[in-house]
Design an enzyme around this catalytic site. Structure first.
Site, PDB file in Angstrom:
ATOM      1  N   ASP A 150     -12.154 -33.150 -27.308  1.00  0.00           N
ATOM      2  CA  ASP A 150     -12.440 -32.204 -28.375  1.00  0.00           C
ATOM      3  C   ASP A 150     -12.584 -33.029 -29.650  1.00  0.00           C
ATOM      4  O   ASP A 150     -11.952 -34.076 -29.797  1.00  0.00           O
ATOM      5  CB  ASP A 150     -11.282 -31.212 -28.510  1.00  0.00           C
ATOM      6  CG  ASP A 150     -11.473 -30.290 -29.699  1.00  0.00           C
ATOM      7  OD1 ASP A 150     -12.525 -29.645 -29.766  1.00  0.00           O
ATOM      8  OD2 ASP A 150     -10.565 -30.240 -30.546  1.00  0.00           O
ATOM      9  N   LYS A 151     -13.433 -32.588 -30.575  1.00  0.00           N
ATOM     10  CA  LYS A 151     -13.665 -33.404 -31.776  1.00  0.00           C
ATOM     11  C   LYS A 151     -12.565 -33.254 -32.821  1.00  0.00           C
ATOM     12  O   LYS A 151     -11.834 -34.201 -33.120  1.00  0.00           O
ATOM     13  CB  LYS A 151     -15.012 -33.055 -32.417  1.00  0.00           C
ATOM     14  CG  LYS A 151     -15.279 -33.864 -33.702  1.00  0.00           C
ATOM     15  CD  LYS A 151     -16.517 -33.389 -34.425  1.00  0.00           C
ATOM     16  CE  LYS A 151     -16.252 -32.140 -35.249  1.00  0.00           C
ATOM     17  NZ  LYS A 151     -15.440 -32.411 -36.468  1.00  0.00           N
ATOM     18  N   THR A 170     -17.661 -30.003 -29.390  1.00  0.00           N
ATOM     19  CA  THR A 170     -17.275 -29.558 -30.723  1.00  0.00           C
ATOM     20  C   THR A 170     -17.874 -28.193 -31.018  1.00  0.00           C
ATOM     21  O   THR A 170     -18.951 -27.847 -30.530  1.00  0.00           O
ATOM     22  CB  THR A 170     -17.740 -30.558 -31.804  1.00  0.00           C
ATOM     23  OG1 THR A 170     -17.378 -30.056 -33.092  1.00  0.00           O
ATOM     24  CG2 THR A 170     -19.245 -30.778 -31.758  1.00  0.00           C
ATOM     25  N   GLY A 171     -17.180 -27.435 -31.807  1.00  0.00           N
ATOM     26  CA  GLY A 171     -17.694 -26.147 -32.260  1.00  0.00           C
ATOM     27  C   GLY A 171     -18.567 -26.291 -33.489  1.00  0.00           C
ATOM     28  O   GLY A 171     -19.218 -25.332 -33.914  1.00  0.00           O
ATOM     29  N   LYS A 197     -15.879 -23.734 -23.889  1.00  0.00           N
ATOM     30  CA  LYS A 197     -15.610 -25.138 -23.563  1.00  0.00           C
ATOM     31  C   LYS A 197     -15.338 -25.325 -22.077  1.00  0.00           C
ATOM     32  O   LYS A 197     -15.730 -26.324 -21.474  1.00  0.00           O
ATOM     33  CB  LYS A 197     -14.428 -25.659 -24.393  1.00  0.00           C
ATOM     34  CG  LYS A 197     -14.736 -25.796 -25.879  1.00  0.00           C
ATOM     35  CD  LYS A 197     -13.546 -26.335 -26.655  1.00  0.00           C
ATOM     36  CE  LYS A 197     -13.883 -26.457 -28.131  1.00  0.00           C
ATOM     37  NZ  LYS A 197     -12.751 -26.976 -28.936  1.00  0.00           N
TER      38      LYS A 197
END
Length: 661
Positions: free
Chosen positions: A358-359, A504-505, A532
């Site tokens: 995840d970023k 990433t969102g 995700k």
């Protein structure tokens, strides 16, 4: 066969008949001392040294002394065999009991003339028991070493605390009596007794035994502290937020114990191998006995060969091969801030080929930082920052905080106010200064050099405009800074052959920028939290074995879907149900350490299985006497040495895991 070795520690375990390390030590020395006269009176030993001791009734004397050794020294094995047989699971203890009992009964029959040849195995009997006791003593010391790290963790928590009362007085109380909201004083050099928040004072604490953080960590008003950490500098007052089993340290100890006791797939293989080895030992011993009798060898020779086969094939080392590695790896990982919740998943981590990060908060810091200042008027970058920082100084907004932190200085502002949804404004040095969004600038039709700003926006950065009396002074760009550790972690993982992916969102431009800076193999941008997990499924359908690394909150579905879920930056909140592995520190480099520890743990398991069972390939035929015609034969005592040596090697090899990672 012995999954509870490390967990039982100094108390011993059922396989050892509830005998402690000290008990085995005592029995060994007593049995060894009693063995001396048996060896001295043995015709075989006397012949070997070329001496003769003419002592009346020496065979009977030797037998009665050997009887003491058999009863006292052999007691752990005789009792252990009864327990195994009651459970219907004959194993190492049964084999040793059969071997020493066969030698004892046959020797007694020989001494009292019931066999007709006078050949006895008394010196082999006592030395076999001595060696078995020594092997178990050494083994149990090694087992204690495996659980010592866990005991050290549990021992970090002090029993007493300095409780500060409402009137300011301080009294010493047991930590069990503390409740949430109480305040405790922690003096320099003392360990913090509870999880809590610093409400008075400033100090540095050593959390290395708990989180793996090597340096001292600064603690001041509002800082969270955890039970077991060492206060290194000055006194502080801590308000209690968690006590007892809810503290971080207690949860770690619980997790480690559960992981050490959880089932290992490799252990299943070892258990099956140990069961078959027990069958081979008993069957092989019986076959050896009758085979030599068919070849017209004396019964004494045949029984000696059978005993040697039974002793050689004892699967004791197999029973220790995996549990010892599990105990060492789990305790070692806890000391380094890597908490294993699922042993099966941890062992499977060696097969991972794709690691998905995840970023925000994982590869990046999750907080804004000023990346560039673009003056749009005849001013300096510092002028732009000072004006913006002064206006934002009273705001708690993340962007405002980042600008204030970057500003060289801030100045007094009059009439400061919020521009809802657009920014902040105020009067600075008699002029109206506004710190606003790009949307506000577009709405007002403010003209500026768009070319200079467009490049920054294309990279996915956030742009903040600074206006003075309605005219643009400059643009401040901010982004979510990439962690230094993330660069090293990604590079190391790629060097080791992993495919590194980011989810990433954030929008495409942000995802592209971060992926480019980190040289990721692949990235997915604009992914909503509940989507995700679908990305993980897609990667798995491509045949990849996936580890997902996230913060354990928004990433919960993806962590659960991945082959290995790794929650990073869990801090003191270790109750993350969806993750297989919890990384206490917010450091992507720990992902590298988890993968390496998994590989090294599996390597040690395989090595131990070979050490535990592999020597039988050579030793069993020799014990049976296949090279008897060439003058090569293994006595029961030598067989016991080899079997015990295999056990000691397995224990020592497991302990080397400390140096492997």
């Amino acid at each position: 066969m012995h999954p509870d070795h490390a967990a039982h520690g100094e108390r011993g375990d059922n396989a050892h008949g509830n005998h402690t390390t000290g008990d085995f030590k005592k029995r060994f020395w007593v049995a060894l001392a009693a063995s001396v006269p048996v060896l001295a009176l043995s015709p075989s030993i006397q012949s070997f040294f070329g001496i003769t001791l003419a002592i009346p009734h020496s065979p009977e004397i030797a037998f009665f002394v050997a009887t003491f050794v058999y009863i006292y020294g052999g007691a752990p094995f005789l009792r252990g065999s009864l327990r195994e047989l009651k459970k219907g699971q004959p194993g190492m203890m049964t084999l040793v009991a059969v071997a020493v009992t066969a030698a004892f009964v046959y020797s007694g029959a020989s001494v009292f003339g019931l066999t007709g040849n006078g050949k006895e195995l008394l010196w082999e009997l006592v030395t076999l028991i001595d060696i078995m006791l020594l092997g178990h003593w050494i083994e149990m010391k090694s087992v204690l070493g495996a659980s010592r790290a866990l005991e050290e963790l549990a021992g970090l928590l002090p029993k007493m605390a300095h409780k500060r009362e409402g009137d300011g007085s301080v009294s010493d109380v047991f930590i069990a009596l503390l409740t949430i909201g109480n305040e405790v004083v922690v003096k320099p050099g003392e360990r913090i007794p509870v999880d809590g928040v610093v409400v008075e004072g400033m100090t540095s604490v050593d959390e290395s035994m708990l989180t793996g953080e090597s340096g001292l960590v600064l603690k001041q008003n509002g800082s969270r502290v955890i039970a077991g950490a060492l206060n290194a500098e000055s006194a502080i007052v801590v308000q209690v937020t968690k006590t007892g089993k809810d503290t971080y340290l207690s949860r770690i100890v619980t997790l480690v114990r559960e992981a050490q006791g959880s089932k290992s797939r490799t252990q299943d293989v070892a258990n099956k191998a140990a069961l078959w080895l027990t069958i081979v030992a008993l069957g092989g011993g019986t076959l050896t006995l009758f085979a030599w009798l068919l070849f017209s060898q004396p019964f004494g020779f045949a029984i000696e060969r059978a005993i040697a086969v039974i002793v050689i094939a004892c699967p004791h080392a197999l029973g220790l091969a995996i549990p010892l590695v599990v105990a060492f790896s789990t305790a070692l990982s806890a000391q380094r801030g890597l908490l294993i919740r699922d042993r099966t998943a941890f062992e499977a981590a060696r097969n991972v080929d794709t690691i998905v990060f995840d970023k925000t908060g994982t590869l990046t810091k999750g907080t804004f930082v000023v990346s560039e200042v673009i003056p749009l008027d005849a001013v300096s970058s510092d002028d732009v920052l000072i004006n913006a920082g002064s206006i934002d100084a009273g705001s708690s907004h993340p962007i405002a905080k980042a600008i204030v932190e970057a500003a060289p200085e801030t100045r007094p502002v009059l009439h400061a106010s919020v521009m809802p949804g657009r920014g902040f404004q105020g009067t600075l040095d008699g002029a109206l200064v506004q710190v606003v969004s790009e949307a506000y600038v577009r709405e007002r039709g403010v003209s500026y050099d768009e070319g200079r700003v467009r490049e920054a926006l294309a990279l996915g950065k956030t742009a903040v405009f600074v206006l003075r009396e309605g005219k643009p002074m400059g643009v401040i760009t901010l982004d979510d800074a990439i962690r230094d550790e993330a660069r090293e972690a990604v590079n190391t993982l790629k060097e080791k052959g992993y495919r590194v992916v980011m989810i990433t969102g954030d929008n495409e431009s942000v995802g592209k920028r971060v992926a480019g800076e980190l040289h990721l193999d692949e990235y997915f941008a604009g992914v909503l939290p509940h989507k995700k997990a679908e990305i993980i499924v897609r990667l798995q359908e491509e045949g990849r074995t996936v580890a997902m690394v996230g913060d354990g909150v928004n990433d919960a579905p993806a962590l659960a879907q991945a082959d290995i879920g790794i929650a990073i930056g869990a801090g003191t909140d270790v109750a993350i149900e969806t993750a297989s592995i919890i990384l206490v520190r917010n450091n992507p480099l720990d992902v590298v350490h988890v993968m390496e520890l998994s590989r090294q743990t599996y390597r040690k398991m395989i090595q131990n299985l070979w050490w535990a069972a592999g020597y039988n390939i050579i030793a069993l035929p020799l014990a049976a006497g296949v090279l008897y015609g060439s003058g090569i034969v293994l006595s029961p005592a030598i067989g016991a040495v080899l079997m015990s040596l295999s056990t000691v090697i397995v224990a020592f090899n497991a302990s080397l895991l400390r140096n492997a990672v």
